[in-house]
Design an enzyme around this catalytic site. Structure first.
Site, PDB file in Angstrom:
ATOM      1  N   GLY A 181       0.920  -1.139   0.122  1.00 38.32           N
ATOM      2  CA  GLY A 181      -0.004  -0.029   0.008  1.00 38.32           C
ATOM      3  C   GLY A 181       0.840   1.343   0.069  1.00 38.32           C
ATOM      4  O   GLY A 181       0.462   2.282   0.508  1.00 38.32           O
ATOM      5  N   ARG A 230      -0.034  -1.265  -6.247  1.00 41.17           N
ATOM      6  CA  ARG A 230      -0.618  -1.723  -7.545  1.00 41.17           C
ATOM      7  C   ARG A 230      -0.138  -0.878  -8.617  1.00 41.17           C
ATOM      8  O   ARG A 230      -0.154  -1.279  -9.747  1.00 41.17           O
ATOM      9  CB  ARG A 230      -2.175  -1.794  -7.529  1.00 41.17           C
ATOM     10  CG  ARG A 230      -2.836  -2.847  -6.631  1.00 41.17           C
ATOM     11  CD  ARG A 230      -4.111  -3.149  -7.090  1.00 41.17           C
ATOM     12  NE  ARG A 230      -4.614  -4.429  -6.432  1.00 41.17           N
ATOM     13  CZ  ARG A 230      -5.312  -4.463  -5.427  1.00 41.17           C
ATOM     14  NH1 ARG A 230      -5.461  -3.431  -4.692  1.00 41.17           N
ATOM     15  NH2 ARG A 230      -5.490  -5.841  -4.571  1.00 41.17           N
ATOM     16  N   LYS A 247      -4.640   0.314  13.575  1.00 35.23           N
ATOM     17  CA  LYS A 247      -6.100   0.319  13.741  1.00 35.23           C
ATOM     18  C   LYS A 247      -7.125   1.021  12.554  1.00 35.23           C
ATOM     19  O   LYS A 247      -6.586   1.714  12.068  1.00 35.23           O
ATOM     20  CB  LYS A 247      -6.363   1.279  15.226  1.00 35.23           C
ATOM     21  CG  LYS A 247      -5.610   2.530  15.027  1.00 35.23           C
ATOM     22  CD  LYS A 247      -6.742   3.645  14.609  1.00 35.23           C
ATOM     23  CE  LYS A 247      -6.076   4.744  13.621  1.00 35.23           C
ATOM     24  NZ  LYS A 247      -7.049   5.565  13.193  1.00 35.23           N
ATOM     25  N   HIS A 302      -7.478   5.007  19.896  1.00 35.30           N
ATOM     26  CA  HIS A 302      -6.332   5.904  20.723  1.00 35.30           C
ATOM     27  C   HIS A 302      -6.878   6.310  21.992  1.00 35.30           C
ATOM     28  O   HIS A 302      -6.371   6.541  23.251  1.00 35.30           O
ATOM     29  CB  HIS A 302      -6.593   7.460  19.845  1.00 35.30           C
ATOM     30  CG  HIS A 302      -5.937   7.053  18.411  1.00 35.30           C
ATOM     31  ND1 HIS A 302      -4.975   6.035  18.187  1.00 35.30           N
ATOM     32  CD2 HIS A 302      -6.084   7.871  17.132  1.00 35.30           C
ATOM     33  CE1 HIS A 302      -4.575   6.419  16.859  1.00 35.30           C
ATOM     34  NE2 HIS A 302      -5.373   7.170  16.283  1.00 35.30           N
ATOM     35  N   LYS A 320     -12.940  16.585  15.613  1.00 32.62           N
ATOM     36  CA  LYS A 320     -11.944  17.537  14.545  1.00 32.62           C
ATOM     37  C   LYS A 320     -12.694  18.800  14.343  1.00 32.62           C
ATOM     38  O   LYS A 320     -13.949  19.085  14.748  1.00 32.62           O
ATOM     39  CB  LYS A 320     -12.501  16.624  13.256  1.00 32.62           C
ATOM     40  CG  LYS A 320     -11.639  15.314  13.159  1.00 32.62           C
ATOM     41  CD  LYS A 320     -11.379  14.950  11.938  1.00 32.62           C
ATOM     42  CE  LYS A 320     -10.798  13.466  11.899  1.00 32.62           C
ATOM     43  NZ  LYS A 320      -9.148  13.484  12.330  1.00 32.62           N
TER      44      LYS A 320
HETATM   45  C1  BG6 Z   1      -5.023   8.932  13.115  1.00 35.95           C
HETATM   46  C2  BG6 Z   1      -6.669   9.119  12.561  1.00 35.95           C
HETATM   47  O1  BG6 Z   1      -5.072   7.613  13.647  1.00 35.95           O
HETATM   48  O2  BG6 Z   1      -4.947   9.734  14.326  1.00 35.95           O
HETATM   49  C3  BG6 Z   1      -6.792  10.842  12.179  1.00 35.95           C
HETATM   50  O3  BG6 Z   1      -6.892   8.645  11.473  1.00 35.95           O
HETATM   51  C4  BG6 Z   1      -6.196  11.580  13.377  1.00 35.95           C
HETATM   52  O4  BG6 Z   1      -7.911  11.034  11.865  1.00 35.95           O
HETATM   53  C5  BG6 Z   1      -4.960  11.281  13.863  1.00 35.95           C
HETATM   54  O5  BG6 Z   1      -6.246  12.868  12.873  1.00 35.95           O
HETATM   55  C6  BG6 Z   1      -4.589  11.953  15.134  1.00 35.95           C
HETATM   56  O6  BG6 Z   1      -3.118  11.717  15.265  1.00 35.95           O
HETATM   57  P1  BG6 Z   1      -2.408  12.632  15.936  1.00 35.95           P
HETATM   58  O7  BG6 Z   1      -0.768  11.952  16.259  1.00 35.95           O
HETATM   59  O8  BG6 Z   1      -2.002  13.696  14.961  1.00 35.95           O
HETATM   60  O9  BG6 Z   1      -2.743  13.302  17.295  1.00 35.95           O
END
Ligand code: BG6
Length: 494
Positions: A22, A56, A164, A255, A345
């Site tokens: 990927g 790919r 994840k 997370h 977000k």
């Molecule tokens: C990722 C998510 O795993 O973590 C994102 O897919 C998110 O949507 C990101 O923005 C946040 O990570 P960090 O390290 O920038 O706080």
């Protein structure tokens, strides 16, 4: 300069071949390739190390080099050309046909040649930066072509890294996991959640383990509640294709639960991966699973107002971009202590933190005076990296008055602490190349995450009116309902 004390370990990655499936995708471009470059640039990569990028898309060498240059320039704009050339010298690109056994045979033969060229002893890390639907097929093809050797067979090894949320539902995640297990032993599977690779997240456990004064009060006798926040300034960033089918709960739940687990778990007897995972597993077993009613009343979901106008978002989309919830940990340490958790977000600012809020005094001078919560232990994870402890102290002067003060610890105290250090992904790649699973998730944690999330998603799907989608203004910290969730318990987010 801050000095280190006694115990001071450094994980050393082993010489290996790193195969990234990927390689032209979003995850590879935003996270994995910058991390691989960072490891080479900071000289943290093993000496004997090569990279095979597989995808790919057909791509010639010139196209590959300019693509990588653009990626590197985005994250490390001051890179010297010779550092970039040294990185390129370790890389080759292969056009992959994931459905064709002949491709994997050819890959196996090529890895043997590259092992000889880079003096690598049949040690291979396969990073599946593909949609989860491809995990099982890829792992099976790797096994069938002899690339997933049983690590007990010899001194060589082969490992698979996946990201994840490891699937899209409880059932789907279980099926993917079973598929991977048919191809690889659990000890070969490295499930990444990059939050565990953050310096300041690791510091939570370090502080707890080394300072008995804190861990001794880390329980329901002293702690009133815990708050976990992961708010982001950014919105979709062109990722509608990924996010629309996913939503914030699937995207961020791992997370959030990892932050909760690291805060709430009992301390392991050592930092060995088996001890660490055993304690983390107990946390997931203690996490109360919501009934359909609780999934309505203990969870708030929201969407920022501008989401509907984002390119690639379907009209009338009910995808959530914000989540707040109150979770309960049913064990002796935490029974009765709510954990308020929120993530979202387009909330105006980036802020990731864990706050342990101690009880108000219920006897003595302040028995009848509400002074709020005098003691809050806050771990700022990003963008600031700090630990603060607030407390009540005497106000200077002739009168006996009290005032709120804070003792702070800047995580990077001096210039030495600010020296280049591995980022979260870099750290995790080092650990995977060293064969240390401490910072990776076990199958039990992955299941625990899905067991927890499943009833919430089920309620949203089957009885959406029980947990309505609240629209919040872009740049604000989520919908009013998220404030209400904590306010009705006579508490506040801060
Ligand atoms: C990722 C998510 O795993 O973590 C994102 O897919 C998110 O949507 C990101 O923005 C946040 O990570 P960090 O390290 O920038 O706080």
């Amino acid at each position: 300069m801050t000095e280190t004390l006694g115990f001071c370990e450094e994980t050393r990655p082993e010489g290996c071949g790193f195969v990234l499936f990927g390689a032209t995708g979003d995850l590879a471009g935003r996270k994995i390739l910058p991390a691989l470059f960072g490891l080479c640039e900071k000289r943290l990569a093993p000496k004997n190390f090569y990279l095979v990028l597989a995808a790919r898309t057909p791509m010639d060498r010139n196209a590959l080099e300019s693509r990588l240059w653009n990626i590197v320039m985005r994250t490390s704009p001051s890179t010297a050309p010779e550092v970039f050339s040294a990185f390129l010298a370790r890389i080759e690109y292969v056009q992959a046909d994931y459905g064709d056994p002949a491709f994997f045979k050819k890959l196996a033969a090529r890895l043997t040649e590259l092992d000889a060229k880079f003096n690598v002893k049949r040690k291979h890390l396969f990073y599946l930066a593909t949609p989860p639907a491809a995990f099982e097929g890829l792992a099976g093809s790797l096994r069938d072509s002899g690339l997933l050797l049983d690590p007990k067979d010899c001194t060589c090894w082969s490992r698979v890294v996946i990201e994840k949320p490891y699937g899209s539902s409880l059932e789907n995640a279980a099926a993917i996991d079973a598929g991977i297990k048919r191809a690889a032993h659990e000890s070969q599977v490295y499930r990444i959640d990059h939050f565990t690779g953050k310096e300041t997240v690791q510091n939570v456990l370090a502080l707890r383990s080394a300072n008995a004064v804190f861990d001794g009060t880390w329980n329901g006798r002293f702690v009133d509640h815990v708050r976990i926040t992961a708010l982001e300034e950014l919105g979709l960033e062109g990722r509608a294709g990924f996010f629309e089918g996913m939503g914030l709960a699937r995207d961020m739940m791992s997370h959030l639960l990892q932050l909760a687990a690291i805060t709430a778990m009992d301390l392991p007897s050592s930092f060995r991966d088996t001890d660490f995972k055993a304690e983390k597993k107990k946390f997931f077993e203690s996490l109360r699973i919501f009934s359909p009613e609780e999934a309505g009343s203990c969870v708030v979901r929201g969407q920022y107002a501008g989401y509907a106008a984002e390119p690639g978002v379907a009209g009338g989309s009910a995808t959530e971009t914000f989540l707040a919830l109150k979770l309960a940990v049913d064990n002796d340490r935490w029974r009765g202590v709510p954990f308020y958790v929120r993530a979202g977000k387009k909330t105006g600012a980036k802020r990731t933190c864990i706050e342990i809020v101690y009880k108000k005094p219920d006897h003595g001078i302040f028995r009848d005076i509400d002074i709020g919560y005098p003691n809050v232990f806050s771990f700022s994870i990003q963008p600031e990296e700090k630990v603060d402890f607030s407390l009540i102290s005497k106000h200077p002067g002739p009168k006996l008055c009290f005032t709120r003060r804070s003792m702070g610890l800047d995580y990077r105290l001096d210039e030495h602490d600010k020296a280049p250090y591995p980022t979260d992904y870099e750290r995790l790649l080092i650990e995977a190349m060293a064969g240390d699973q401490t910072l990776f998730l076990s199958d039990a944690e992955m299941r625990g995450m899905w067991n927890f999330l499943s009833p919430i998603l089920g309620t949203w799907q089957r009885r959406p009116q029980a947990c309505p989608l609240h629209i919040y203004q872009d740049g604000t910290p989520g919908p009013a309902a998220a404030q209400e969730l904590i306010k009705k318990d006579k508490r506040a987010w801060e």
